[in-house]
Design an enzyme around this catalytic site. Structure first.
Site, PDB file in Angstrom:
ATOM      1  N   THR A   1       9.439  45.321  22.110  1.00  0.00           N
ATOM      2  CA  THR A   1      10.301  44.168  22.373  1.00  0.00           C
ATOM      3  C   THR A   1      11.775  44.568  22.347  1.00  0.00           C
ATOM      4  O   THR A   1      12.567  44.094  23.169  1.00  0.00           O
ATOM      5  CB  THR A   1      10.020  43.031  21.376  1.00  0.00           C
ATOM      6  OG1 THR A   1       8.617  42.725  21.434  1.00  0.00           O
ATOM      7  CG2 THR A   1      10.791  41.774  21.718  1.00  0.00           C
ATOM      8  N   CYS A   2      12.136  45.461  21.436  1.00  0.00           N
ATOM      9  CA  CYS A   2      13.529  45.919  21.377  1.00  0.00           C
ATOM     10  C   CYS A   2      13.891  46.691  22.637  1.00  0.00           C
ATOM     11  O   CYS A   2      15.008  46.566  23.150  1.00  0.00           O
ATOM     12  CB  CYS A   2      13.753  46.776  20.128  1.00  0.00           C
ATOM     13  SG  CYS A   2      13.530  45.841  18.595  1.00  0.00           S
ATOM     14  N   THR A   3      12.957  47.455  23.154  1.00  0.00           N
ATOM     15  CA  THR A   3      13.181  48.189  24.396  1.00  0.00           C
ATOM     16  C   THR A   3      13.348  47.216  25.560  1.00  0.00           C
ATOM     17  O   THR A   3      14.268  47.368  26.377  1.00  0.00           O
ATOM     18  CB  THR A   3      12.028  49.172  24.659  1.00  0.00           C
ATOM     19  OG1 THR A   3      11.985  50.117  23.583  1.00  0.00           O
ATOM     20  CG2 THR A   3      12.209  49.910  25.970  1.00  0.00           C
TER      21      THR A   3
ATOM     22  N   ALA B   1      16.899  45.663  25.191  1.00  0.00           N
ATOM     23  CA  ALA B   1      17.980  46.602  25.508  1.00  0.00           C
ATOM     24  C   ALA B   1      18.013  46.924  27.006  1.00  0.00           C
ATOM     25  O   ALA B   1      19.095  47.002  27.609  1.00  0.00           O
ATOM     26  CB  ALA B   1      17.829  47.875  24.683  1.00  0.00           C
TER      27      ALA B   1
END
Length: 150
Positions: free
Chosen positions: A45-47, A50
Site C-alpha cells: 500500500t505504501c508503494t 508513493a
C-alpha cells in the site's frame, strides 16, 4: 488520531532525508507542502501511494506544491525505496519518530486482528505560510494525488 486540524499552524520539524539532507518546515516557506506519512517503505500500500504521488508529480509542481514522504524507516531503506520506484521527492528517515510525534500520527492500530502501535497513514497539506489547509486521514493510496489536487 491526530489532533491537528485545518487552520492550525503546522508543527516545526527537522529531519534528514535518504541522502542525509536536513529538511525543516522553514525550508518550504512560500510554497505549498504536502507531508505524507506512511507506515513502511516497500510495502504494497505504501508503494501504491508513493507511486501515485510520483505519477502526479508534475501536477503537484505545476500548482506550487513540494512533497515530503515520511516514515520511521532508516535512511538506507528510504534511499532504496526512492531509487527502486524512481521517486522524485525526498523521503524523511524519521527513525526517532520526532516528526511523526509532532504531527500526532503515531498510535494504536489494528491489522489482521492484532493491535500494536504504529504510523497512521495521514497526509497534511500545508499552505505557503505554514498553516494546515487539509488533513487527510482516509488516504486512498492508488488515487491519493486526486484527493489532494481536487
Amino acid at each position: 488520531m491526530t489532533t491537528l486540524q485545518k487552520g492550525d499552524k503546522a508543527p516545526h520539524f527537522s529531519a534528514k532525508d535518504q541522502d542525509g539532507i536536513t529538511h525543516s518546515l522553514e525550508d518550504y516557506k512560500g510554497k505549498k507542502l504536502v507531508v505524507f506519512f506512511y507506515p513502511k517503505a516497500n510495502t504494497p500500500t505504501c508503494t501504491d501511494e508513493a507511486c501515485n504521488m510520483r505519477d502526479n508529480y508534475n501536477r503537484f509542481k505545476a500548482n506550487n506544491y513540494e512533497l515530503l514522504g515520511v516514515s520511521a524507516d532508516s535512511a538506507k531503506a528510504q534511499g532504496n525505496f526512492r531509487k527502486k520506484f524512481d521517486l522524485p521527492f525526498p523521503l524523511l528517515a524519521d527513525e526517532d519518530k520526532s516528526v511523526i510525534q509532532a504531527f500526532g500520527v503515531w498510535g494504536p492500530k489494528k491489522f489482521m486482528g492484532r493491535e500494536f502501535d504504529g504510523i497512521h497513514r495521514t497526509t497534511f497539506v500545508i499552505d505557503e505560510n505554514g498553516i494546515i489547509e487539509e488533513v487527510i486521514a482516509d488516504v486512498k493510496a492508488k488515487v491519493h494525488a486526486d484527493q489532494i489536487l481536487k
